[in-house]
Design a protein around this motif. Sequence first.
Motif, PDB file in Angstrom:
ATOM      1  N   GLU A 386      10.333  28.498  -7.984  1.00  0.00           N
ATOM      2  CA  GLU A 386      10.640  27.463  -7.003  1.00  0.00           C
ATOM      3  C   GLU A 386       9.678  26.291  -7.140  1.00  0.00           C
ATOM      4  O   GLU A 386       8.477  26.469  -7.361  1.00  0.00           O
ATOM      5  N   TYR A 387      10.229  25.073  -7.027  1.00  0.00           N
ATOM      6  CA  TYR A 387       9.443  23.839  -7.065  1.00  0.00           C
ATOM      7  C   TYR A 387       9.737  23.052  -5.795  1.00  0.00           C
ATOM      8  O   TYR A 387      10.877  22.718  -5.508  1.00  0.00           O
ATOM      9  N   LYS A 388       8.665  22.756  -5.019  1.00  0.00           N
ATOM     10  CA  LYS A 388       8.818  22.011  -3.775  1.00  0.00           C
ATOM     11  C   LYS A 388       8.054  20.704  -3.848  1.00  0.00           C
ATOM     12  O   LYS A 388       6.885  20.679  -4.236  1.00  0.00           O
ATOM     13  N   LEU A 389       8.727  19.620  -3.467  1.00  0.00           N
ATOM     14  CA  LEU A 389       8.053  18.341  -3.284  1.00  0.00           C
ATOM     15  C   LEU A 389       7.663  18.201  -1.822  1.00  0.00           C
ATOM     16  O   LEU A 389       8.405  18.622  -0.932  1.00  0.00           O
ATOM     17  N   GLY A 390       6.486  17.601  -1.566  1.00  0.00           N
ATOM     18  CA  GLY A 390       5.978  17.495  -0.207  1.00  0.00           C
ATOM     19  C   GLY A 390       6.645  16.396   0.596  1.00  0.00           C
ATOM     20  O   GLY A 390       7.539  15.679   0.119  1.00  0.00           O
ATOM     21  N   HIS A 391       6.168  16.228   1.817  1.00  0.00           N
ATOM     22  CA  HIS A 391       6.719  15.264   2.769  1.00  0.00           C
ATOM     23  C   HIS A 391       6.468  13.834   2.299  1.00  0.00           C
ATOM     24  O   HIS A 391       5.350  13.465   1.913  1.00  0.00           O
ATOM     25  N   GLU A 392       7.511  13.006   2.333  1.00  0.00           N
ATOM     26  CA  GLU A 392       7.433  11.588   1.976  1.00  0.00           C
ATOM     27  C   GLU A 392       6.888  11.363   0.566  1.00  0.00           C
ATOM     28  O   GLU A 392       6.197  10.360   0.296  1.00  0.00           O
ATOM     29  N   VAL A 393       7.171  12.291  -0.344  1.00  0.00           N
ATOM     30  CA  VAL A 393       6.747  12.131  -1.741  1.00  0.00           C
ATOM     31  C   VAL A 393       7.849  11.406  -2.509  1.00  0.00           C
ATOM     32  O   VAL A 393       9.005  11.820  -2.508  1.00  0.00           O
ATOM     33  N   HIS A 394       7.483  10.303  -3.159  1.00  0.00           N
ATOM     34  CA  HIS A 394       8.408   9.553  -4.003  1.00  0.00           C
ATOM     35  C   HIS A 394       7.796   9.494  -5.405  1.00  0.00           C
ATOM     36  O   HIS A 394       6.704   8.947  -5.583  1.00  0.00           O
ATOM     37  N   LEU A 395       8.489  10.071  -6.373  1.00  0.00           N
ATOM     38  CA  LEU A 395       7.906  10.161  -7.709  1.00  0.00           C
ATOM     39  C   LEU A 395       8.500   9.119  -8.646  1.00  0.00           C
ATOM     40  O   LEU A 395       9.614   8.637  -8.457  1.00  0.00           O
ATOM     41  N   ASP A 396       7.721   8.795  -9.666  1.00  0.00           N
ATOM     42  CA  ASP A 396       8.165   7.913 -10.743  1.00  0.00           C
ATOM     43  C   ASP A 396       7.647   8.512 -12.041  1.00  0.00           C
ATOM     44  O   ASP A 396       6.495   8.974 -12.112  1.00  0.00           O
ATOM     45  N   TYR A 397       8.502   8.495 -13.071  1.00  0.00           N
ATOM     46  CA  TYR A 397       8.202   9.196 -14.321  1.00  0.00           C
ATOM     47  C   TYR A 397       8.169   8.212 -15.480  1.00  0.00           C
ATOM     48  O   TYR A 397       9.111   7.442 -15.685  1.00  0.00           O
ATOM     49  N   PHE A 398       7.058   8.239 -16.226  1.00  0.00           N
ATOM     50  CA  PHE A 398       6.939   7.432 -17.439  1.00  0.00           C
ATOM     51  C   PHE A 398       7.013   8.368 -18.639  1.00  0.00           C
ATOM     52  O   PHE A 398       6.104   9.170 -18.880  1.00  0.00           O
ATOM     53  N   ALA A 467       5.265   4.252  -7.300  1.00  0.00           N
ATOM     54  CA  ALA A 467       5.587   5.261  -6.294  1.00  0.00           C
ATOM     55  C   ALA A 467       4.290   5.972  -5.904  1.00  0.00           C
ATOM     56  O   ALA A 467       3.229   5.705  -6.477  1.00  0.00           O
ATOM     57  N   ASN A 468       4.355   6.910  -4.940  1.00  0.00           N
ATOM     58  CA  ASN A 468       3.112   7.593  -4.532  1.00  0.00           C
ATOM     59  C   ASN A 468       2.836   8.865  -5.330  1.00  0.00           C
ATOM     60  O   ASN A 468       1.858   9.559  -5.086  1.00  0.00           O
ATOM     61  N   PHE A 469       3.708   9.181  -6.303  1.00  0.00           N
ATOM     62  CA  PHE A 469       3.479  10.328  -7.190  1.00  0.00           C
ATOM     63  C   PHE A 469       3.897   9.903  -8.593  1.00  0.00           C
ATOM     64  O   PHE A 469       5.077   9.847  -8.926  1.00  0.00           O
ATOM     65  N   LEU A 470       2.892   9.558  -9.431  1.00  0.00           N
ATOM     66  CA  LEU A 470       3.159   9.068 -10.785  1.00  0.00           C
ATOM     67  C   LEU A 470       3.024  10.199 -11.799  1.00  0.00           C
ATOM     68  O   LEU A 470       2.031  10.936 -11.794  1.00  0.00           O
ATOM     69  N   LEU A 471       4.009  10.306 -12.688  1.00  0.00           N
ATOM     70  CA  LEU A 471       4.008  11.290 -13.761  1.00  0.00           C
ATOM     71  C   LEU A 471       4.040  10.528 -15.076  1.00  0.00           C
ATOM     72  O   LEU A 471       5.062   9.914 -15.419  1.00  0.00           O
ATOM     73  N   LEU A 472       2.934  10.528 -15.799  1.00  0.00           N
ATOM     74  CA  LEU A 472       2.760   9.663 -16.970  1.00  0.00           C
ATOM     75  C   LEU A 472       2.579  10.505 -18.228  1.00  0.00           C
ATOM     76  O   LEU A 472       1.589  11.229 -18.364  1.00  0.00           O
ATOM     77  N   ASP A 473       3.524  10.399 -19.150  1.00  0.00           N
ATOM     78  CA  ASP A 473       3.458  11.146 -20.410  1.00  0.00           C
ATOM     79  C   ASP A 473       2.967  10.215 -21.512  1.00  0.00           C
ATOM     80  O   ASP A 473       3.708   9.376 -22.012  1.00  0.00           O
ATOM     81  N   GLU A 474       1.690  10.348 -21.840  1.00  0.00           N
ATOM     82  CA  GLU A 474       1.022   9.552 -22.875  1.00  0.00           C
ATOM     83  C   GLU A 474       1.132   8.044 -22.620  1.00  0.00           C
ATOM     84  O   GLU A 474       1.628   7.290 -23.454  1.00  0.00           O
ATOM     85  N   PRO A 475       0.636   7.573 -21.479  1.00  0.00           N
ATOM     86  CA  PRO A 475       0.693   6.139 -21.181  1.00  0.00           C
ATOM     87  C   PRO A 475      -0.251   5.307 -22.043  1.00  0.00           C
ATOM     88  O   PRO A 475      -0.079   4.091 -22.145  1.00  0.00           O
TER      89      PRO A 475
END
Length: 653
Positions: A386-398, A467-475
Amino acid sequence: MIQLSGAGKRYGHKLLFENTDWLITPESRIGLVGANGTGKSTIMKILGGSESLDYGTISRAKGISTGYLPQDGLTLTGSTIFAECLSVFAELDAIEKEMESLTRSMSELDHEGPEYSNVADRYQKLEYEFVARDGYTLEAQVGQVLTGLGFHRDDWARRTEEFSGGWQMRIALAKLLLQKPNLLLLDEPTNHLDLEARNWLEEYLTTYPYAYVIISHDRYFLDITVKRIVEIWNKQMHFYAGNYDQYLASKAARKEQLESAYKTQRDRIDQLEVFISRFRYTATKAKQVQSRIKELEKMERIQIPEEEKTVHFSFPQPKPSGRIVAEFADVAKSYGECGISEHKVFEKVNFMIERGERIALVGVNGAGKSTLIKLLAQQEKLSAGEYKLGHEVHLDYFAQDQYKELDPEARILDDLGELSGASTQTELRSLLGCFLFSGDDVSKRIGVLSGGERNRYALLKMLLHPANFLLLDEPTNHLDLRAKDVLLEALVKYTGTVVFVSHDRYFIDKLATRVFEIGEGKVEIYPGNYEDYLWRKQGRAAVAVEAPRPSAISSAPSAVPVNGDRAAADAVEAKGKRLNPIKRQQMEDRLHEVEEEIARAEAAIGQCETQLQSFVSAEETQRQTQELARGKASLQSLMEEWEDLSEALETIS
């Protein structure tokens, strides 16, 4: 070894450098730095002999060899990786074949005859040269370099054309390192390496027997490997003793001295001009006026060259999320059908990410770093858990290929202006300049940019409205030192949460607050930056930190033993508390056993190293090399256990 005198080079109408005098000695360890377009790669090609100077001369010592690794573009075909690497030893291969032929001749000739004596003398000379050049360990050398650069043993028999561009460059690098030229020229050698391969290359270069010149945008790599910095700036070469950090300090001191001298000179000029202006028509002061006019005419004016402006841009901050940003509970991920073809990437992975954390994902290539970040970005589905995102989490993926999401018809400056809103054209141009877009580049359509250029632009767009949750793959790929500094400053000030993959050691050390090590289907969690992670990995700490399962009430990390055996666990438990006599005796007995095992392990390693000096066959050399590696790993584990036990017993005493 190599000397440039009055050297200069033009590219069309553009002057890259002029009046350059530079001596490279056999012990040189040089880092070549400068802004993009100043001529760093051109200098490397001149040193390597593939380009010529427009002005001045270049002198080379007789018999020196150079080896040049470009940034990219090399493609190797027609043989296996192992055979391709062995091809650099063609001269030694010819010597070995001649020795084999001479051996056959000696077996057929009369041992008392003069011809036998001549053949034997020739064989002895060849064997001496073969041994002196480590001819009997060629396979072991190739295996060591390929392993260090991240090639698994199963890859050695694969054809070179099966590998992508980044791996092709690794093969080319392996060949150069095995060749050991007198002058090694490496243009961005770490571009295609993961952290483990980069760390290995650092160690390899510290023991390299000859000179090298390196261009790199990795500050930590330069700090470790070079002892002198050559900077191309203002069409001149400037020389600094020490590594990159020392260069920055020396450059700042030079600039301060120059500015001080400039101010002193300006004050003197003002004094002279005031005196001349005041007494120019006074007869009694004519001699003094003429004296001061001559002083002004002879004065060599100090010029302060224009510096690249350091850009500090205030990126907008995101709305805060809840304290818990993301949770993994017993997560598994696999590819393929269940059974033989199934490839398990993760199994029973548990962790929790809290607001404001900056988490670095590390591990060898193929371990699952990109897979984990895709799972967090919900780009791929879980196989279990199971994968849960928290309250008011907005993610952006690079992603590594983020450029595919851009509008190819849009023009850079217009597209960025629509996104940024309040930012002025000057601010946007400065920011684009940091990310290596300048002049007419800012008016180009996105579709005509290269993949690396589009990725840089995609990263910049993300930072303008994060966004408030950044996911950066080799920026940090495709960024120079200046752009990395801008990105680093932005992420350090960023109030949201970041999970990132990077192969830049300096970047990770400055940014990460926790490190997730990925490998063998697990995620091991360490507090601190990459240096803290290495400190624990190398056995200097008795405990590692593991995040609790999401079901736990507290999010505080729990201590677990590094070594899995009972004695090591008792050692951790014993620190700082009274231990019952039976358990203490067990620990003392185990300490003596470990000491005996260490002695046996050291003896076995010594024996294995002796055996490696005598060549039997390629297969036997590989087997002995692997046995030596296992022996050293076992010794390291025993030493760690001995330190834990000794420290615990000393504490309770």
